[in-house]
Design a protein around this motif. Structure first.
Motif, mmCIF file in Angstrom:
data_model
loop_
_atom_site.group_PDB
_atom_site.id
_atom_site.type_symbol
_atom_site.label_atom_id
_atom_site.label_comp_id
_atom_site.label_asym_id
_atom_site.label_seq_id
_atom_site.Cartn_x
_atom_site.Cartn_y
_atom_site.Cartn_z
ATOM 1 N N PRO A 154 -20.019 -27.741 49.589
ATOM 2 C CA PRO A 154 -20.569 -28.931 50.374
ATOM 3 C C PRO A 154 -21.313 -28.033 51.671
ATOM 4 O O PRO A 154 -21.003 -27.065 52.097
ATOM 5 C CB PRO A 154 -19.305 -29.629 50.893
ATOM 6 C CG PRO A 154 -18.176 -28.798 50.706
ATOM 7 C CD PRO A 154 -18.582 -27.733 49.639
ATOM 8 N N GLU A 155 -22.493 -29.047 51.952
ATOM 9 C CA GLU A 155 -23.018 -28.455 53.118
ATOM 10 C C GLU A 155 -22.467 -28.774 54.564
ATOM 11 O O GLU A 155 -22.645 -28.109 55.464
ATOM 12 C CB GLU A 155 -24.435 -29.186 53.355
ATOM 13 C CG GLU A 155 -25.362 -28.813 52.032
ATOM 14 C CD GLU A 155 -26.775 -29.587 52.285
ATOM 15 O OE1 GLU A 155 -26.883 -30.434 53.170
ATOM 16 O OE2 GLU A 155 -27.475 -29.411 51.314
ATOM 17 N N SER A 156 -21.509 -29.695 54.694
ATOM 18 C CA SER A 156 -20.641 -29.931 55.599
ATOM 19 C C SER A 156 -19.406 -30.305 55.445
ATOM 20 O O SER A 156 -19.171 -31.093 54.246
ATOM 21 C CB SER A 156 -21.349 -30.894 56.631
ATOM 22 O OG SER A 156 -21.364 -32.188 56.221
#
Length: 78
Positions: free
Chosen positions: A56-58
């Protein structure tokens, strides 16, 4: 009494063949169900390629400190 082949020496799909040839058969003759009747192709290297794990990106931050999370878990597990 008829002689039946043993499981080890019986050809594969014998039950399906007998069911399909029976006049009282309820086996489907739809083309969609013919997928396992023909020769299959071997796997190629491209079949095993992967884009890697999904990252995931964050990642959301945990709500509270470690002690608060333990207390919350203890409360919920009563």
């Amino acid at each position: 009494m008829p002689v039946h082949p043993t499981e080890e020496t019986a050809p594969s799909g014998l039950t399906d063949k007998v069911a399909a040839e029976s006049k009282d058969s309820t086996a489907s003759d739809h083309p969609l169900h013919d997928e396992n009747k023909g020769p299959t192709s071997k796997a190629h290297a491209s079949d095993h390629k992967s884009k890697g794990p999904a990252i995931p990106e964050s990642i959301p931050d945990a709500e509270g400190t470690k002690d608060e999370l333990k207390a919350k878990a203890k409360e919920l597990n009563k």
